[in-house]
Structure formats: C-alpha cells, structure tokens
Design an enzyme around this catalytic site. Structure first.
Site, PDB file in Angstrom:
ATOM      1  CG  HIS A 163       0.376   6.206  -0.817  1.00 33.07           C
ATOM      2  ND1 HIS A 163      -0.778   7.075  -1.298  1.00 33.07           N
ATOM      3  CD2 HIS A 163      -0.191   5.445   0.310  1.00 33.07           C
ATOM      4  CE1 HIS A 163      -1.819   6.855  -0.492  1.00 33.07           C
ATOM      5  NE2 HIS A 163      -1.565   5.841   0.224  1.00 33.07           N
ATOM      6  CG  HIS A 192      -1.847   1.051   1.224  1.00 31.54           C
ATOM      7  ND1 HIS A 192      -3.173   1.238   0.918  1.00 31.54           N
ATOM      8  CD2 HIS A 192      -1.813   2.127   1.821  1.00 31.54           C
ATOM      9  CE1 HIS A 192      -3.651   2.335   0.933  1.00 31.54           C
ATOM     10  NE2 HIS A 192      -2.760   3.237   1.707  1.00 31.54           N
ATOM     11  CD  GLU A 193       1.622   3.486   3.549  1.00 31.66           C
ATOM     12  OE1 GLU A 193       1.834   4.844   3.057  1.00 31.66           O
ATOM     13  OE2 GLU A 193       0.312   3.161   4.158  1.00 31.66           O
ATOM     14  CD  GLU A 230      -5.590   5.600   0.339  1.00 31.94           C
ATOM     15  OE1 GLU A 230      -4.769   6.334   0.559  1.00 31.94           O
ATOM     16  OE2 GLU A 230      -5.759   4.474   1.094  1.00 31.94           O
TER      17      GLU A 230
HETATM   18 ZN    ZN Z   1      -3.035   5.275   2.025  1.00 29.63          ZN
END
Ligand code: ZN
Ligand code: ZN
Length: 496
Positions: A265, A261-262, A291
């Site tokens: 980003h 997830h990170e 996101e």
């Molecule tokens: Zn996030």
C-alpha cells in the site's frame, strides 16, 4: 481570485486539514495513552467537521462549475475537476443533519458490535445492524443509481463498478474455486510447517520486517514502521507514508506478511508524483487498485518461490528454528491452504470465497431481499457450501468484521477485486519483464517497482480503475488471470 487559482487554493487547505486528521488518527491507533482517547476523539471530530464543510462548501461548488465550463485546462487539471466534482456532488446530495445522525448512530453501532462480538451475541447487535442497513439504503437513494441501490454504495470504493458486473465476475470464479479447494484439501500433499512452531521474539521479527521493507523499496525517509492491533497504512502528508504491522510471537510469518502487505500500500502512495499533491488526485485509483498493490507485494512477490530463494537465509538468521530448513520448504510452508472461519486469516486460495459470501449477503440486505435476522443462518449455510467449514458461534461468523457495524456496505468487493487486478497486472508484468524470478531470487525488486511506478502509481487517481486496468493490461478485468495463477501455483505446491 481567478477560478483555477481559487480552486487549487481551496484543495490545498482541505489537504492540509486532511493531513492533520490523518496524523491524529495514526497516533490514536499506535501510541496515544488511554486517558487521552476521549479528548482526541473530540479533536478529530471537530477537524473532520471543518474539513467536511470545506469539501462541501458553496464556494467550492461554484468554482467547480466555473471550471467544468472551461476547455483550456490541462489533462491533470481536468481530471482533478472531474474527480473532486464527483465526490463533491455525492457529499452534497446528503443533507448535513442526516449525515450527522448517521455519524452518531454508526459510532454507537460500532461500540455495540464490539460488545456483541466479544459475547458472540448477534441478538444484541441486530437492531443496530438493521439501523445501519436502513441508513445505507437512504444514502443510496440520495446518491442516486441506475439499476440497483447497491451500485450507489460500491461507487464510493470502486468507481464504475456495479453489482451486475460483480455478479458476472463472482459466479465463474466460485464455480472453479470451490472444487479446486476440495481437491487441494482431499488429494493434495499439505506442506509441512512443524518448524514454525517455536516462538519468535518481537524484536527479531521487527528487524526482519524492516529488512523486507527495505528490500522492496519502501522509503524510510518518507515513512516509518510501528505496531498496532489492526495493521493499516496511512499517508500523513506529502513525504510521509506510514506503515503499521502486528507481530504474533507464536506465528513467525504473520507479522512479516502483514508488513509486506502494508508496504505494498505504502509503495503505491510513495510513488504518487509530487505534482499531484493536494489536487484530489494524490491517492490510489480505487480501494481495489490499492489492494492490488498490497496483495501483489504480499502474495505474488512475498509468497513466491523466488522471494524465498532470496529471503530464506535472512529468515533463518532471525529465526533459529528455521536453520537448516530449505528455501523450498519455507516457500511451501508460507503457502498452506486451510479453509477457515476468519477472513483476515484466510490464505490466497480461500480468501475470495469469504468475500463472495459477504458480497451476496450485503447485496441482499441493500436490495431488501435479505433480512438482518436471517444473516447468521445464511452465513453458516454459505460457509458450508463454499468452504466446507461451519463456525461454532457468531463471533467467528457473521460478527467477525467491523465494516457493516460502521455502515460500510459495498466495501468488501474491493478486497476481492484487489486479488483479481493484482493477478492481471502481474501477468502483464511477467510479459514485460521475463527474468523477474531471477531478479527476486537475488533480492532485487527494483524493476518491478519501477514498472508499477510508471504504469500504475504515476497517474494517482486520475484514471478510474476500469480505465487503468484496460490501459495497462490491454483488457478489461478478467478473473481468469487470477484462476490461472492460483490453480497453477497451488497445484504445484500441493503436488496435484
Ligand atoms: Zn490492504
Ligand atoms: Zn465520498
């Protein structure tokens, strides 16, 4: 100095301060010794104040005005002036002493929330929350809005989005998701995850996350991975985009997915071209688009069958309990759906319902239709209707998130929009790259990343989210893409 040169020089100075502040924040949340916390908060406060003064200076205002009158700017210069000018006017609309009172009140409120959550004592927090709602309404009045004060607040996170449009997205999504979740839990065959119960040492988890991050194309010469309590990604400056994660010894998948997830980003920020550095355009188009990138890498890639075809042997190598488990079984175990109380632990299917609930409540708070004292009951009632589960206490209910305590209203919808943008983008990507699954199964994610670089990352913040999604996918935001993806995938996983 000539206006354009002066403008660029001012933005560079603000950017450098930003960079220093970000690095101090990163350190504060990863390795800062406890005894250094107080002084650090003061240092960050002083630099932030200086940065705010520069970003709202009359000098910057005059330069912006001079540039707005010109028609000889390049596209990117014009976009920079538009984006920076918009932020400038928002911040300028708020009197400095009001802003200072808010800063003091919100840090007190956040501290009160932490204690209230630990004791699951909503009454102890109620007064602070009322104060935060009042601040938010007054911010909205300063910013200005056409239809609803809530719109003025969403604008900070999702430029161009309104509560009316959000409501039109939420209603059909909820109508289809709620019965689908019921069918999954009642008639579906839940994946077996027994083999995920033995502990997974942190060091081995870290090695596995590093491997996954390398595979998706995260540049370790322009970043690093550290651990923290609440994972985040931070750009500490050009060429320095750091990710953090959290490993749980008794949950072998949590740390891996949080890294992906990170990492998503971070790929976005690493993909923003150097020429946009310190122009006001060197960030994502919005919180929602940001996101969309993190959720795409975490879910549409990381929780896909093709990803596990590639990753299963590596996972089993690091985690002996998974030896002999098929990639199909791992894929299914990574896609269990469990209606639960806590948003940050929610799966792909139930996640958006947690957001809808918050959206409806905060919209009511800002419009004045909902009073703070009614929140705990309204929360339980909505949980029952949407997810069929009711938290036993407020710590697992209305007190679980930090956002409202810090005065952040209008932020939650970005999480849901990220899921929706992500699915719509991914549908366009699948059309452009038909053999994506074969590539993933080989551990090759480079074409996906190149596509995102070219279509999404390249423009930074030069386009608003609505414009970006329409340019890239040919259509305005449409929640059907997400619904198709979710119902297709999970009907398959649950054998419906
Ligand atoms: Zn996030
Ligand atoms: Zn702002």
């Amino acid at each position: 100095m000539e206006a354009l040169a002066s403008y660029k020089a001012q933005l560079r100075e603000i950017g450098k301060l930003d960079s220093a502040i970000s690095l101090l924040h990163w350190d504060q949340r990863t390795g800062l010794p406890r005894k250094g916390q107080d002084a650090r908060a003061e240092v960050i406060g002083a630099l932030s104040k200086r940065q705010f003064e520069m970003a709202t200076s009359d000098e910057l205002g005059a330069t912006l005005e001079a540039l707005e009158a010109r028609d000889d700017l390049s596209c990117e210069e014009a976009a920079s002036v538009r984006v920076v000018g918009r932020e400038y006017r928002r911040h300028k609309a708020v009197p400095p002493d009001f802003y200072e009172r808010f800063a003091v009140a919100s840090s007190r409120s956040e501290a009160a929330w932490e204690r209230a959550r630990a004791a699951s004592d909503f009454a102890a927090f109620k007064g602070h929350l009322e104060e935060m709602v009042d601040f938010a309404r007054r911010f909205a009045a300063y910013y200005g809005y056409e239809e609803s004060p809530y719109d003025a607040l969403i604008e900070e996170y999702e430029p161009g989005m309104t509560s009316r449009r959000l409501a039109a997205i939420v209603a059909p999504l909820r109508e289809k998701l709620v019965p689908f979740i019921e069918r999954l839990t009642e008639a579906g065959a839940a994946p077996d995850a027994q083999f995920l119960q033995s502990p997974f040492p942190m060091q081995a988890q870290r090695a596995l996350s590093l491997r996954a991050l390398r595979a998706i194309g995260y540049d370790f010469e322009a970043g690093r991975l550290d651990t923290t309590v609440h994972p985040f990604t931070i750009t500490a400056g050009p060429g320095d985009v750091r990710v953090t994660t959290r490993f749980l010894e008794d949950d072998p998948l949590s740390g891996l997915f949080s890294s992906l997830h990170e990492g998503g980003h971070a790929l976005y920020d690493q993909g923003i071209p150097d020429r946009l550095t310190w122009t006001g355009l060197d960030q994502g188009a919005s919180f929602g688009i940001h996101e969309s990138q993190s959720r795409m890498w975490e879910n549409l890639v990381g929780r896909s069958r093709a990803f596990w075809t590639y990753f299963a042997p590596h996972f089993a190598e690091a985690y002996p309990a998974a030896r002999g488990v098929s990639s199909e079984a791992l894929y299914r175990a990574a896609n269990r759906v469990t209606p639960s109380f806590i948003r940050v632990e929610a799966d792909e299917v139930t996640y958006n319902l947690h957001i809808m609930l918050r959206f409806e409540l905060e919209q009511g708070l800002i419009s004045g239709e909902t009073s703070v004292g009614d929140l705990p009951d309204l929360w339980r009632d909505a949980m029952e209707r949407y997810l069929g589960v009711v938290p036993e206490d407020d710590a697992q209910g209305v007190l679980q998130d930090v956002h409202w305590s810090a005065g952040m209203f209008g932020y939650f919808p970005s999480y849901m929009l990220g899921n929706l943008y992500g699915a719509q983008l991914f549908a366009a990507i699948r059309e452009a790259l038909p053999d994506l699954d074969e590539q993933f199964a080989r551990g090759d994610f480079s074409e996906l990343l190149s596509w995102l670089r070219e279509h999404v990352h390249r423009v930074g913040r030069a386009e608003d989210p609505g414009m970006l999604i329409e340019r890239v996918t040919g259509k305005p935001l449409d929640p059907e893409y997400f619904l198709d993806y979710i119902t297709g995938k999970f009907s398959d996983v649950y054998g419906l």
